[in-house]
Scaffold this motif. Structure first.
Motif, PDB file in Angstrom:
ATOM      1  N   ARG A   1       0.836  -1.208   0.000  1.00 30.58           N
ATOM      2  CA  ARG A   1       0.000   0.000   0.000  1.00 30.58           C
ATOM      3  C   ARG A   1       0.874   1.263   0.000  1.00 30.58           C
TER       4      ARG A   1
ATOM      5  N   ARG B   1      -2.265   7.264  13.770  1.00 29.77           N
ATOM      6  CA  ARG B   1      -3.269   6.203  13.681  1.00 29.77           C
ATOM      7  C   ARG B   1      -2.861   5.061  14.592  1.00 29.77           C
TER       8      ARG B   1
ATOM      9  N   GLU C   1      -7.245   8.303  13.603  1.00 29.21           N
ATOM     10  CA  GLU C   1      -8.039   7.071  13.589  1.00 29.21           C
ATOM     11  C   GLU C   1      -7.601   6.178  14.739  1.00 29.21           C
TER      12      GLU C   1
ATOM     13  N   SER D   1     -11.977   9.668  15.423  1.00 26.70           N
ATOM     14  CA  SER D   1     -12.771   8.609  14.813  1.00 26.70           C
ATOM     15  C   SER D   1     -12.431   7.275  15.465  1.00 26.70           C
TER      16      SER D   1
ATOM     17  N   THR E   1     -13.462   3.006  15.765  1.00 26.15           N
ATOM     18  CA  THR E   1     -14.161   1.845  15.231  1.00 26.15           C
ATOM     19  C   THR E   1     -13.825   0.636  16.084  1.00 26.15           C
TER      20      THR E   1
ATOM     21  N   TYR F   1      -8.910  -6.391   5.632  1.00 29.09           N
ATOM     22  CA  TYR F   1      -9.903  -5.710   6.472  1.00 29.09           C
ATOM     23  C   TYR F   1      -9.216  -4.921   7.586  1.00 29.09           C
TER      24      TYR F   1
ATOM     25  N   ASP G   1      -7.750  -1.776   6.195  1.00 31.82           N
ATOM     26  CA  ASP G   1      -8.803  -0.785   5.964  1.00 31.82           C
ATOM     27  C   ASP G   1      -9.285  -0.163   7.271  1.00 31.82           C
TER      28      ASP G   1
ATOM     29  N   GLU H   1      -6.818   2.452   8.341  1.00 31.28           N
ATOM     30  CA  GLU H   1      -6.865   3.679   7.542  1.00 31.28           C
ATOM     31  C   GLU H   1      -8.202   4.403   7.658  1.00 31.28           C
ATOM     32  N   GLY H   2      -9.151   3.792   8.360  1.00 33.69           N
ATOM     33  CA  GLY H   2     -10.447   4.441   8.528  1.00 33.69           C
ATOM     34  C   GLY H   2     -11.366   4.247   7.351  1.00 33.69           C
ATOM     35  N   ASN H   3     -11.093   3.207   6.550  1.00 34.29           N
ATOM     36  CA  ASN H   3     -11.907   2.949   5.358  1.00 34.29           C
ATOM     37  C   ASN H   3     -13.025   1.941   5.624  1.00 34.29           C
ATOM     38  N   GLU H   4     -13.052   1.394   6.841  1.00 31.66           N
ATOM     39  CA  GLU H   4     -14.090   0.427   7.210  1.00 31.66           C
ATOM     40  C   GLU H   4     -14.803   0.940   8.452  1.00 31.66           C
ATOM     41  N   ARG H   5     -16.109   0.805   8.468  1.00 36.31           N
ATOM     42  CA  ARG H   5     -16.894   1.155   9.632  1.00 36.31           C
ATOM     43  C   ARG H   5     -17.765  -0.037   9.990  1.00 36.31           C
TER      44      ARG H   5
END
Length: 344
Positions: free
Chosen positions: A132, A203, A270, A301, A303, A333, A336, A339-343
């Protein structure tokens, strides 16, 4: 005295009021009573001492930021990898891993493995981060990754936080922004860094963080005595059937006792956690509550994901065998989530 009374007393072995044996019995009972009182007092003092024993320590609350250039950070990581390659006591698969794009990247990440494990724990996730575009530093914790599986029992909380701090200094030199991922005991170190190194942590992903043992293993009221007695060597170490040392676990619990009380982390963007309903090793409530409180305090943020029982995933949420053929999908997963791309 009536002869009949005298004969009756003698016939059943009784003593007379002025019999020397009677005085001796009273003296013996008095000594036993005094001894019982002394022992009770000692027990009370011991219990009180354990519960008021201070866990907070200046050394465990002190971080030493160091600004390293990319060249200096890379050289430090490379030296560690080379030194470990020459160390015959280390298991080859447990050496530190340094995945570099040979230049400062926009993002760098520090991956901290769990107690009794080693950098191989991140073999899948580290590559995903690298692919990535991250520069990735996966250092080996002190007394881990060696042939002697009992070596980790001699861990010390001070060397663990020093290790984590130094590792973050290296990671911070590898990218414009840096974050940290930690699993189990490594999750404790990652959380410590969030609070004590707010200067650089952007993060954090916490996987099965060991803030408290599962109450079935160590009841809540026993956590402080457990930490003190084993963590300070008051009682001999106890190693369970899985090779887990109570003394080593207590070092991580000592670090938990030195988390920043008011962890202001202005750069934190994050914060995510992952736990499993099948995890019988950690206290799941504490694993969720502590990161959530940090996120709330910093308006960050947050999660939280918990694997359900039917997933079959246990405490080691990175273990390829436990992930049942879904390792690539689940590692993606986790990336993600980081990186804050999944909630969820």
């Amino acid at each position: 005295m009536d002869n009949r009374i005298l004969l009756s007393a003698l016939s059943v072995g009784q003593t007379l009021p002025d019999d020397p044996r009677n005085r001796s019995a009273r003296t013996g009972r008095g000594r036993l009573t005094r001894l019982a009182l002394v022992l009770t007092a000692l027990v009370v003092v011991g219990v009180v001492t354990v519960y008021v024993w201070p866990l907070r320590s200046d050394g465990l609350q002190r971080a030493t930021p160091e600004t390293l250039s990319f060249e200096s950070a890379s050289a430090r990581a490379a030296r560690a990898v080379i030194a470990e390659a020459a160390d015959t006591e280390l298991l080859p698969e447990c050496r530190s891993q340094f995945l570099s794009h040979q230049r400062v990247s926009a993002k760098a990440v520090l991956l901290l493995h769990g107690d009794t494990d080693c950098p191989r724990q991140y073999r899948g996730l580290a590559k995903l981060f690298f692919d990535r575009g991250y520069n990735v530093w996966v250092p080996r914790a002190p007394r881990h990754g060696v042939a002697d599986r009992s070596a980790h029992a001699k861990l010390n909380a001070d060397e663990l936080v020093s290790f984590a701090n130094d590792a973050l200094n290296v990671a911070a030199g590898l990218g414009d922004t840096v974050g940290v991922v930690g699993i189990s005991g490594g999750g404790v170190l990652a959380t410590w860094l969030v609070g004590h190194r707010p200067d650089v942590v952007h993060r954090a992903l916490l996987l099965s963080p060991l803030y408290k043992p599962n109450p079935a293993r160590v009841p809540d009221l026993a956590v402080k005595p457990f930490t003190v007695l084993f963590g300070f060597g008051v009682v001999p170490d106890r190693v369970d059937g899985e090779g887990l040392s109570s003394a080593a676990m207590s070092q991580y619990l000592r670090i938990v006792g030195n988390f920043t009380i008011d962890p202001k982390s202005p750069h934190l963007r994050e914060l995510a956690i992952v736990t499993s309903a099948n995890d019988d090793f950690i206290d799941l409530r504490a694993a969720a509550d502590i990161p959530r409180a940090i996120a709330d305090l910093n308006d960050t943020s947050f999660t939280a994901h918990e694997w359900p029982r039917e997933s079959g995933i246990g405490h080691d949420v990175l273990d390829p065998e436990g992930l049942r053929g879904r390792a690539d999908e689940i590692n993606q997963y986790y990336l993600d989530l980081y990186e804050g791309n999944e909630r969820t």
